[in-house]
Design a protein around this motif. Structure first.
Motif, PDB file in Angstrom:
ATOM      1  N   ASP A   1       0.835  -1.197   0.000  1.00  0.00           N
ATOM      2  CA  ASP A   1       0.000   0.000   0.000  1.00  0.00           C
ATOM      3  C   ASP A   1       0.869   1.247   0.000  1.00  0.00           C
ATOM      4  O   ASP A   1       2.062   1.189   0.330  1.00  0.00           O
ATOM      5  CB  ASP A   1      -0.912   0.007   1.249  1.00  0.00           C
TER       6      ASP A   1
ATOM      7  N   ARG B   1     -16.496  -0.142  -3.853  1.00  0.00           N
ATOM      8  CA  ARG B   1     -15.437  -0.858  -3.128  1.00  0.00           C
ATOM      9  C   ARG B   1     -15.884  -2.287  -2.828  1.00  0.00           C
ATOM     10  O   ARG B   1     -15.101  -3.224  -2.913  1.00  0.00           O
ATOM     11  CB  ARG B   1     -15.060  -0.135  -1.830  1.00  0.00           C
TER      12      ARG B   1
ATOM     13  N   ARG C   1      -4.481   0.729  -1.858  1.00  0.00           N
ATOM     14  CA  ARG C   1      -4.519   1.646  -0.712  1.00  0.00           C
ATOM     15  C   ARG C   1      -4.982   0.942   0.563  1.00  0.00           C
ATOM     16  O   ARG C   1      -4.675   1.375   1.668  1.00  0.00           O
ATOM     17  CB  ARG C   1      -5.502   2.800  -0.989  1.00  0.00           C
ATOM     18  N   ASP C   2      -5.807  -0.107   0.383  1.00  0.00           N
ATOM     19  CA  ASP C   2      -6.444  -0.760   1.531  1.00  0.00           C
ATOM     20  C   ASP C   2      -6.164  -2.257   1.536  1.00  0.00           C
ATOM     21  O   ASP C   2      -6.947  -3.029   2.068  1.00  0.00           O
ATOM     22  CB  ASP C   2      -7.967  -0.543   1.459  1.00  0.00           C
TER      23      ASP C   2
ATOM     24  N   SER D   1      -4.878  -3.360   5.100  1.00  0.00           N
ATOM     25  CA  SER D   1      -5.840  -3.003   6.148  1.00  0.00           C
ATOM     26  C   SER D   1      -7.192  -3.668   5.973  1.00  0.00           C
ATOM     27  O   SER D   1      -7.888  -3.924   6.931  1.00  0.00           O
ATOM     28  CB  SER D   1      -6.041  -1.484   6.174  1.00  0.00           C
ATOM     29  N   PHE D   2      -7.561  -3.976   4.731  1.00  0.00           N
ATOM     30  CA  PHE D   2      -8.929  -4.447   4.518  1.00  0.00           C
ATOM     31  C   PHE D   2      -9.074  -5.634   3.559  1.00  0.00           C
ATOM     32  O   PHE D   2      -9.751  -6.601   3.871  1.00  0.00           O
ATOM     33  CB  PHE D   2      -9.806  -3.279   4.034  1.00  0.00           C
TER      34      PHE D   2
ATOM     35  N   SER E   1     -12.626   2.381   4.087  1.00  0.00           N
ATOM     36  CA  SER E   1     -11.221   1.952   3.964  1.00  0.00           C
ATOM     37  C   SER E   1     -10.270   2.970   3.340  1.00  0.00           C
ATOM     38  O   SER E   1      -9.783   2.779   2.232  1.00  0.00           O
ATOM     39  CB  SER E   1     -11.081   0.600   3.272  1.00  0.00           C
TER      40      SER E   1
ATOM     41  N   LEU F   1      -6.709   5.143   2.867  1.00  0.00           N
ATOM     42  CA  LEU F   1      -5.289   4.757   2.883  1.00  0.00           C
ATOM     43  C   LEU F   1      -4.736   4.972   4.290  1.00  0.00           C
ATOM     44  O   LEU F   1      -4.797   6.081   4.821  1.00  0.00           O
ATOM     45  CB  LEU F   1      -4.517   5.638   1.893  1.00  0.00           C
TER      46      LEU F   1
ATOM     47  N   CYS G   1      -0.719   0.244   8.080  1.00  0.00           N
ATOM     48  CA  CYS G   1      -1.061  -0.742   9.119  1.00  0.00           C
ATOM     49  C   CYS G   1       0.083  -0.849  10.105  1.00  0.00           C
ATOM     50  O   CYS G   1       1.249  -0.708   9.737  1.00  0.00           O
ATOM     51  CB  CYS G   1      -1.207  -2.137   8.507  1.00  0.00           C
TER      52      CYS G   1
END
Ligand code: DC
Length: 218
Positions: free
Chosen positions: A9, A104, A125-126, A129-130, A185, A187, A190
């Motif tokens: 990311d 998304r 970007r995510d 994290s996601f 979500s 940017l 993490c």
């Protein structure tokens, strides 16, 4: 050994895609450019003149759009669109499309299904994290805004486009702002991601650094 998943990311122009492509070749795993997916959808929306604030219109387009990768090329409804999705009109509109929740949801589903049965390096970007919170490795790639702007400027000039550094920096800053402050979500870096600042590093330095971390572990 099970599948290897690597999440990359970082903000626009940090070098994510160049780095990810090289690593995918070195490790012989699939590379998924999730930004290209948001760009492909934006291309369709611009072509169809879809009103992105009209839920019914957006649902219709999401149901009737097919985005996938074959041999490192991105296909929109069966047509290869690698070049078309890089133009400036897409760059200035993509962040507004990418902040829509339904958009998304659909693209993340595709991303997760691609990663479900093979080794992948995925950038966006995510991702850490996601999309792939359980990735084996997460990296957060950054560079100063001046460096990111001048890289982008150079790239455009090499392709024969007119490019103005100040305008490009403004466009990247605006994109970073939307991507980092959106509700769904955004940017973020993490906690469990390795952060690499590429401002004063070559692409090959960064690739070696990442490969060192991955290989050093095994
Ligand atoms: O990586 P890129 O510049 O091609 O991405 C284009 C845009 O897509 C970016 O400004 C934000 C959005 N994007 C996103 O929201 N989530 C991702 N995983 C990847 C990209």
């Amino acid at each position: 050994m099970g599948n290897l998943t690597i999440a990359i990311d970082g903000p626009a122009g940090s070098g994510k895609s160049t780095i990810s492509k090289k690593i995918s070749k070195e490790l012989n795993i699939v590379y998924i450019d999730t930004g290209a997916m948001y760009r492909a959808l934006t291309l369709k929306i611009l072509k169809n003149k879809t009103n992105i604030y009209d839920k019914a219109e957006m649902n219709k387009i999401l149901q009737n759009t097919n985005i996938d990768f074959k041999n490192n090329h991105i296909f929109l409804d069966g047509k290869k669109v690698d070049e078309e999705i890089r133009n400036n009109e897409i760059s200035t509109n993509v962040s507004d499309v990418a902040k829509i929740k339904e958009v998304r949801k659909k693209l993340v589903e595709i991303q997760r299904s691609i990663a479900s049965n093979k080794s992948v390096i995925m950038d966006g970007r995510d991702i850490g994290s996601f999309v792939l919170p359980h990735a084996n490795y997460k990296f957060y790639i950054t560079a100063s805004i001046e460096e990111r702007g001048s890289r982008r400027c150079k790239e455009l000039k090499e392709k024969g486009y007119n490019a103005n550094l100040e305008e490009i920096i403004k466009e990247i800053e605006e994109r970073d702002r939307i991507d980092s402050t959106r509700e769904v979500s955004p940017l973020v870096k993490c906690k469990d991601a390795f952060e690499i600042d590429t401002t004063d590093k070559t692409i090959d330095d960064v690739v070696s650094e990442i490969l060192g971390i991955i290989r050093g572990d095994n």
